[in-house]
Design an enzyme around this catalytic site. Structure first.
Site, short mmCIF file in Angstrom:
data_model
loop_
_atom_site.label_atom_id
_atom_site.label_comp_id
_atom_site.label_asym_id
_atom_site.label_seq_id
_atom_site.Cartn_x
_atom_site.Cartn_y
_atom_site.Cartn_z
N CYS A 57 0.84 -1.19 0.00
CA CYS A 57 0.00 0.00 0.00
C CYS A 57 0.88 1.24 0.00
O CYS A 57 1.99 1.24 0.55
CB CYS A 57 -0.92 0.01 1.23
SG CYS A 57 -2.18 1.32 1.18
N CYS A 61 -1.94 4.08 7.00
CA CYS A 61 -3.02 4.22 7.99
C CYS A 61 -2.65 3.48 9.28
O CYS A 61 -2.35 2.29 9.26
CB CYS A 61 -4.33 3.67 7.42
SG CYS A 61 -4.87 4.53 5.92
N CYS A 64 -4.46 0.10 10.24
CA CYS A 64 -4.60 -0.93 9.21
C CYS A 64 -4.48 -2.33 9.82
O CYS A 64 -3.54 -2.62 10.57
CB CYS A 64 -3.53 -0.76 8.14
SG CYS A 64 -3.61 -2.00 6.84
#
Length: 341
Positions: A57, A61, A64
């Site tokens: 990714c 975040c 996650c």
């Protein structure tokens, strides 16, 4: 001979059939769905599968729970083989996720087309952070994509930055994608993780403007070997935790949004059928992700037995809904919500 009363009844029925054919079709649709649900309760069927074909990714975040532990990407023919087995076992909806699936647009595009054109899957959807989506990709693949879900946890970019979702242009790109979806007849969906940084935000005005057909609101989830902060975990999401009461307050604040679909931890954890990059189901029953044997090696039925998937919870959280394309994308005219179970 038929009595006058009988003739009158036949006239009424025939008139109803002629002028209300759409309603009859809708009733038949409901009856079919009910029949499907009854059969799913007696036998495990991989009706809706979430294929996380990559863990990579471009965002960071903090909460996650499917982290970049590997960079593996299965050979495309292996993925097709597994998807064929799933379709033969009853899969009707495939959701491509990650990581970020648009890091591999050609791979994603080939699987989308394979599922629609060859496997004849009812619904193809994608979950993305949106940053890598291009107008031309959606234009080229509009006939092979039913739903595009974008993750957005705040309409305040400073909050998105704290979470790790983008560098300040996330909301702007979200708006662009929602318009592209309407242009191409793709259902636009929004995913929000309710966490310590956005729990007090009022998103009503922005949700009404962007008008997703479905807005999934998740309570931030901790899985020990992914985001629990312990040995082997790549994230420590404990600072993002919200209580059940805080989550419920967020949901109540947005209860006027007809498209909202709340998912607290107790509904979410075991109700998703997750296929990982090695084509294994992930069992989350012990607050981690334990892989099944690969679909390359065992039948779907055997892998399902190892998946820890709660099929009744899947049905209970409205996992079955109107997931094929419809003319309307708007929250105010939410056809999908009517058909949830």
């Amino acid at each position: 001979m038929l009595s006058l009363l009988s003739l009158f009844v036949l006239f009424i029925i025939s008139s109803y059939v002629v002028f209300h054919e759409k309603k009859i079709n809708k009733i038949q649709y409901f009856l079919k769905k009910i029949g499907n649900i009854l059969s799913y309760k007696t036998k495990k069927v991989p009706l809706s599968v979430n294929f996380h074909f990559t863990r990579k990714c471009n965002y960071e975040c903090g909460f996650c729970f499917h982290t970049a532990k590997t960079s593996y990407l299965a050979p495309i023919e292996d993925s097709k083989y597994a998807l064929k087995k799933l379709a033969d076992a009853g899969m009707k909806k495939i959701n491509f996720a990650g990581g970020e699936p648009f890091l591999y647009p050609k791979y994603l595009e080939e699987l989308m087309r394979y599922c629609k054109l060859v496997l004849k899957v009812e619904s193809v959807s994608i979950v993305s952070n949106g940053s890598k989506i291009k107008y031309d990709f959606l234009k080229r693949n509009k006939d092979y994509l039913d739903i595009l879900a974008i993750s957005c946890d705040s309409f305040d970019e400073s909050v998105n930055k704290k979470i790790g979702r983008g560098t300040g242009k996330h909301v702007e790109k979200l708006s662009d994608i929602s318009h592209w979806c309407r242009e191409f007849g793709i259902k636009f969906k929004l995913n929000t993780v309710v966490n310590a940084y956005n729990k007090s935000e009022d998103m009503n005005e922005n949700i009404s403007k962007i008008a997703p057909f479905r807005w999934k609101c998740f309570q931030v989830l901790i899985l020990e070997n992914e985001n629990g902060g312990g040995e082997g975990a790549l994230r420590d999401a404990r600072e993002f935790i919200v209580t059940d009461q805080e989550f419920e307050e967020f949901i109540q604040r947005h209860s006027e949004q007809k498209c909202i679909v709340p998912e607290p931890n107790n509904l979410m954890k075991n109700s998703y059928l997750i296929l990982d990059e090695y084509l294994r189901f992930l069992n989350c029953t012990n607050n981690d992700k334990t892989p099944s044997e690969s679909l390359l090696d065992v039948p779907v039925e055997k892998a399902l037995m190892q998946a820890g998937w709660d099929q009744e919870a899947f049905i209970g959280r409205s996992g079955i809904y109107d997931w094929s394309k419809q003319p309307s994308n708007t929250c105010g005219n939410n056809q999908a919500k009517e058909l949830e179970w």
